[in-house]
Structure formats: structure tokens, C-alpha cells
Scaffold this motif. Structure first.
Motif, mmCIF file in Angstrom:
data_model
loop_
_atom_site.group_PDB
_atom_site.id
_atom_site.type_symbol
_atom_site.label_atom_id
_atom_site.label_comp_id
_atom_site.label_asym_id
_atom_site.label_seq_id
_atom_site.Cartn_x
_atom_site.Cartn_y
_atom_site.Cartn_z
ATOM 1 N N GLY A 119 0.794 -1.216 0.000
ATOM 2 C CA GLY A 119 0.000 0.000 0.000
ATOM 3 C C GLY A 119 0.830 1.272 0.000
ATOM 4 O O GLY A 119 0.450 2.272 -0.610
ATOM 5 N N LEU A 120 1.970 1.245 0.688
ATOM 6 C CA LEU A 120 2.796 2.445 0.837
ATOM 7 C C LEU A 120 4.046 2.392 -0.036
ATOM 8 O O LEU A 120 5.018 3.107 0.204
ATOM 9 C CB LEU A 120 3.177 2.618 2.303
ATOM 10 C CG LEU A 120 1.984 2.809 3.255
ATOM 11 C CD1 LEU A 120 2.441 2.805 4.703
ATOM 12 C CD2 LEU A 120 1.222 4.089 2.925
ATOM 13 N N ALA A 121 4.029 1.571 -1.056
ATOM 14 C CA ALA A 121 5.205 1.361 -1.903
ATOM 15 C C ALA A 121 5.596 2.607 -2.671
ATOM 16 O O ALA A 121 4.754 3.357 -3.163
ATOM 17 C CB ALA A 121 4.926 0.229 -2.889
ATOM 18 N N GLY A 122 6.910 2.770 -2.792
ATOM 19 C CA GLY A 122 7.469 3.825 -3.626
ATOM 20 C C GLY A 122 7.792 3.305 -5.017
ATOM 21 O O GLY A 122 7.507 2.147 -5.361
ATOM 22 N N THR A 123 8.414 4.144 -5.822
ATOM 23 C CA THR A 123 8.629 3.807 -7.225
ATOM 24 C C THR A 123 9.536 2.595 -7.403
ATOM 25 O O THR A 123 9.319 1.789 -8.322
ATOM 26 C CB THR A 123 9.218 5.010 -7.981
ATOM 27 O OG1 THR A 123 10.409 5.445 -7.300
ATOM 28 C CG2 THR A 123 8.233 6.156 -8.031
ATOM 29 N N GLU A 124 10.555 2.428 -6.560
ATOM 30 C CA GLU A 124 11.469 1.299 -6.719
ATOM 31 C C GLU A 124 10.758 -0.013 -6.430
ATOM 32 O O GLU A 124 10.925 -1.011 -7.156
ATOM 33 C CB GLU A 124 12.683 1.465 -5.805
ATOM 34 C CG GLU A 124 13.699 0.329 -5.899
ATOM 35 C CD GLU A 124 14.298 0.167 -7.286
ATOM 36 O OE1 GLU A 124 14.808 -0.932 -7.571
ATOM 37 O OE2 GLU A 124 14.259 1.132 -8.081
ATOM 38 N N TRP A 125 9.961 -0.060 -5.333
ATOM 39 C CA TRP A 125 9.180 -1.267 -5.026
ATOM 40 C C TRP A 125 8.252 -1.592 -6.179
ATOM 41 O O TRP A 125 8.143 -2.753 -6.589
ATOM 42 C CB TRP A 125 8.372 -1.063 -3.749
ATOM 43 C CG TRP A 125 7.617 -2.282 -3.282
ATOM 44 C CD1 TRP A 125 8.011 -3.170 -2.327
ATOM 45 C CD2 TRP A 125 6.329 -2.750 -3.722
ATOM 46 N NE1 TRP A 125 7.057 -4.148 -2.139
ATOM 47 C CE2 TRP A 125 6.008 -3.920 -2.990
ATOM 48 C CE3 TRP A 125 5.407 -2.294 -4.668
ATOM 49 C CZ2 TRP A 125 4.820 -4.635 -3.166
ATOM 50 C CZ3 TRP A 125 4.227 -3.011 -4.855
ATOM 51 C CH2 TRP A 125 3.943 -4.158 -4.115
ATOM 52 N N ILE A 126 7.570 -0.590 -6.694
ATOM 53 C CA ILE A 126 6.618 -0.811 -7.783
ATOM 54 C C ILE A 126 7.332 -1.403 -8.995
ATOM 55 O O ILE A 126 6.852 -2.361 -9.614
ATOM 56 C CB ILE A 126 5.909 0.503 -8.150
ATOM 57 C CG1 ILE A 126 5.003 0.945 -6.975
ATOM 58 C CG2 ILE A 126 5.090 0.343 -9.423
ATOM 59 C CD1 ILE A 126 4.448 2.337 -7.130
ATOM 60 N N ARG A 127 8.497 -0.851 -9.332
ATOM 61 C CA ARG A 127 9.220 -1.347 -10.507
ATOM 62 C C ARG A 127 9.637 -2.800 -10.325
ATOM 63 O O ARG A 127 9.394 -3.637 -11.204
ATOM 64 C CB ARG A 127 10.458 -0.478 -10.759
ATOM 65 C CG ARG A 127 11.248 -0.870 -12.003
ATOM 66 C CD ARG A 127 12.523 -0.060 -12.119
ATOM 67 N NE ARG A 127 13.462 -0.362 -11.046
ATOM 68 C CZ ARG A 127 14.250 -1.448 -11.031
ATOM 69 N NH1 ARG A 127 14.193 -2.331 -12.019
ATOM 70 N NH2 ARG A 127 15.089 -1.647 -10.031
ATOM 71 N N THR A 128 10.243 -3.119 -9.185
ATOM 72 C CA THR A 128 10.725 -4.484 -8.984
ATOM 73 C C THR A 128 9.575 -5.460 -8.745
ATOM 74 O O THR A 128 9.632 -6.603 -9.202
ATOM 75 C CB THR A 128 11.709 -4.537 -7.809
ATOM 76 O OG1 THR A 128 11.072 -4.047 -6.620
ATOM 77 C CG2 THR A 128 12.930 -3.686 -8.091
ATOM 78 N N ARG A 129 8.528 -5.010 -8.044
ATOM 79 C CA ARG A 129 7.414 -5.917 -7.747
ATOM 80 C C ARG A 129 6.602 -6.215 -8.990
ATOM 81 O O ARG A 129 6.092 -7.335 -9.129
ATOM 82 C CB ARG A 129 6.526 -5.312 -6.648
ATOM 83 C CG ARG A 129 5.446 -6.292 -6.157
ATOM 84 C CD ARG A 129 6.081 -7.542 -5.594
ATOM 85 N NE ARG A 129 5.089 -8.489 -5.108
ATOM 86 C CZ ARG A 129 5.121 -9.792 -5.344
ATOM 87 N NH1 ARG A 129 6.096 -10.318 -6.091
ATOM 88 N NH2 ARG A 129 4.199 -10.597 -4.866
ATOM 89 N N ARG A 130 6.472 -5.262 -9.887
ATOM 90 C CA ARG A 130 5.763 -5.557 -11.141
ATOM 91 C C ARG A 130 6.433 -6.721 -11.868
ATOM 92 O O ARG A 130 5.768 -7.614 -12.373
ATOM 93 C CB ARG A 130 5.735 -4.317 -12.040
ATOM 94 C CG ARG A 130 4.742 -3.262 -11.614
ATOM 95 C CD ARG A 130 4.693 -2.109 -12.605
ATOM 96 N NE ARG A 130 3.876 -1.013 -12.123
ATOM 97 C CZ ARG A 130 2.548 -0.956 -12.209
ATOM 98 N NH1 ARG A 130 1.899 -1.936 -12.796
ATOM 99 N NH2 ARG A 130 1.890 0.079 -11.748
ATOM 100 N N GLN A 131 7.758 -6.688 -11.895
ATOM 101 C CA GLN A 131 8.484 -7.756 -12.568
ATOM 102 C C GLN A 131 8.346 -9.078 -11.829
ATOM 103 O O GLN A 131 8.029 -10.118 -12.425
ATOM 104 C CB GLN A 131 9.957 -7.376 -12.705
ATOM 105 C CG GLN A 131 10.816 -8.426 -13.385
ATOM 106 C CD GLN A 131 10.433 -8.660 -14.834
ATOM 107 O OE1 GLN A 131 9.889 -7.757 -15.485
ATOM 108 N NE2 GLN A 131 10.698 -9.852 -15.347
ATOM 109 N N SER A 132 8.575 -9.067 -10.516
ATOM 110 C CA SER A 132 8.535 -10.321 -9.760
ATOM 111 C C SER A 132 7.126 -10.893 -9.701
ATOM 112 O O SER A 132 6.938 -12.125 -9.742
ATOM 113 C CB SER A 132 9.080 -10.117 -8.349
ATOM 114 O OG SER A 132 8.270 -9.230 -7.603
ATOM 115 N N ALA A 133 6.103 -10.034 -9.607
ATOM 116 C CA ALA A 133 4.717 -10.529 -9.565
ATOM 117 C C ALA A 133 4.346 -11.214 -10.869
ATOM 118 O O ALA A 133 3.699 -12.273 -10.870
ATOM 119 C CB ALA A 133 3.762 -9.378 -9.274
#
Length: 248
Positions: A119-133
Motif C-alpha cells: 500500500g505504501l510502496a514507492g517507485t522502486e518497489w513498484i518497478r521491482t514488484r511488477r516484474q517479480s509478480a
């Protein structure tokens, strides 16, 4: 209850209705340690996410989008006949309850949430999590349940949970459907961050923070500085803080 909506249980209690939303690869068992205490001050309504526990796994991706959950939550509130209710979310569930609270502030008495990296993710989390998800979802599509069970947050890998809660979570995980989990990764998890909206908060809000989860520290610091009407209570727990502390 319709087969075209997530599963939910309504518990007896005293006081306003209380919506409880669990996180990724969890289930209604997430709240097992809390229900007795919560029922003394509220009427708990426990929802299971699509593909989790007893909820179905629709094919249409639109059902998994966080905005669709927001619409379902408010429809459920109306069905219960509640003008307002209390809202509580854990992990991914907290990302969804935050979105609900920002969208329907007049419908919420108070909001409680626990550590939510999504919920509180920043841009780096979003970038890496999109790939890993996407990679996890692709693996699930190829390998089914075996790939679901390899995900580190699957309950079978938990080490510190009370035995009865751990057993209940693992038993419920057997009901998770690979199709629903893959769709949750593709269409819920990666769309869940609401970091840019926290300044909109108009509802009295409590973050019950598990301080042993170090990766959440920077997010706690951010939300403390950026979210109006927020109180933070630190507790000696980790990500599953409501379980390890016994009650909210």
C-alpha cells in the motif's frame, strides 16, 4: 452469498460492523486470534480475497483490480444496512482498505491497518514488484499449486506463528486456487499502491506497526509524516502483527 463475489463471514458482536481484510496468501484465519476481543466492541465482517480460502476465482481481470474491491466493500456495507462502519486491513488488505477509506471517507468511523509494504510502496518497489509478480504469476500458470507453495509468504513457510493459527492458515491455503492467486498477482498486487493518496486521508486512522519488520521502517516514517489524522502504535511483532500480539 453470490458465487460472483468474494466470500465473507459475519460474526456476532456488539457495536458497529467491522470490515476485516487479510493479506496475500492469507485467509479468514488471519483474524482468528482477534475475533473474541473484537466481538466485544464490534460485529466483525471477515472477507476473503478472490482466489483465497473460500472465495471464487473469476476469469475477468476487472474483478481483481483494487477499485473493484472498493466497490464490493461499499456494496457490502450497504447490504448490511450500515451508514458507517470500522475498517481494518492487513498487508495487501491494508492497501485495499486505505483505497476504500480515501474513496468513501464519510462511510468510515475509524480505520485500522497493519504493515503494508504494497500500500505504501514507492517507485522502486513498484518497478521491482511488477516484474517479480508477473514472474510468479507465469510460474503459477505453468506449474500450478507447487509454484504457489514456493512463494516465501505462503503460510507453510511461517516460523513464528502460534501453532493453532499456523495450522488454520495452512489448512485454508489448501483452498487457494492457483488461477486466483496468479490473477491477484497480476491485477491486484501491482495496482495496489496508494502512497500518492495518503495526504487525502480524512478519517481517524491507527497504524498498528510491527516494529520487527525492518523493511517497513521507511514506510512507517513516510506515512507518519504524510498522512493526516494518523496515530501510530509500535508493537513487538513482525508483518503478521495482529497474530503475534494476540489482539488489535
Amino acid at each position: 452469498m453470490s458465487t460472483h463475489e468474494p466470500h465473507y463471514d459475519i460474526h456476532d458482536g456488539t457495536g458497529p460492523y467491522l470490515l476485516l481484510v487479510h493479506g496475500f496468501l492469507s485467509s479468514r484465519a488471519q483474524w482468528q486470534p482477534n475475533l473474541t476481543a473484537l466481538s466485544q466492541v464490534s460485529r466483525p465482517v471477515v472477507v476473503e480475497l478472490w482466489g483465497h480460502g473460500r472465495s471464487p476465482s473469476p476469469d475477468d481481470p476487472k474483478h481483481y483490480h483494487p477499485d473493484a474491491y472498493v466497490a464490493f466493500f461499499d456494496a457490502l456495507r450497504q447490504r448490511l444496512g450500515a451508514e458507517q462502519w470500522i475498517v481494518c486491513g492487513q498487508s495487501l488488505g491494508a492497501a485495499l482498505t486505505m483505497r476504500y477509506v480515501f474513496t468513501h471517507p464519510s462511510r468510515v468511523i475509524v480505520h485500522v491497518f497493519t504493515n503494508s509494504n504494497a500500500g505504501l510502496a514507492g517507485t522502486e518497489w513498484i518497478r521491482t514488484r511488477r516484474q517479480s509478480a508477473r514472474e510468479q504469476a507465469d510460474a503459477i500458470d505453468r506449474e500450478g499449486r507447487a509454484a504457489v507453495e514456493r512463494i516465501p509468504v505462503h503460510p507453510q513457510h511461517a516460523k513464528r506463528l502460534p501453532a493453532d493459527v499456523h495450522r488454520a492458515l495452512v489448512e485454508d491455503a489448501a483452498f487457494h486456487t492457483p488461477r486466483g492467486i496468479a490473477r491477484t498477482l497480476r491485477y491486484t498486487t501491482i495496482e495496489s499502491p496508494v502512497r500518492e493518496r495518503v495526504g487525502e486521508n480524512r478519517v481517524p486512522t491507527l497504524l498498528v506497526c510491527g516494529e520487527r519488520e525492518r523493511r517497513f521502517t521507511s514506510k512507517r516514517e513516510f506515512v507518519e509524516s504524510a498522512m493526516p489524522h494518523l496515530q501510530v502504535v509500535g508493537t513487538p511483532g513482525g508483518h503478521a502483527v495482529n497474530i503475534l500480539c494476540g489482539q488489535l
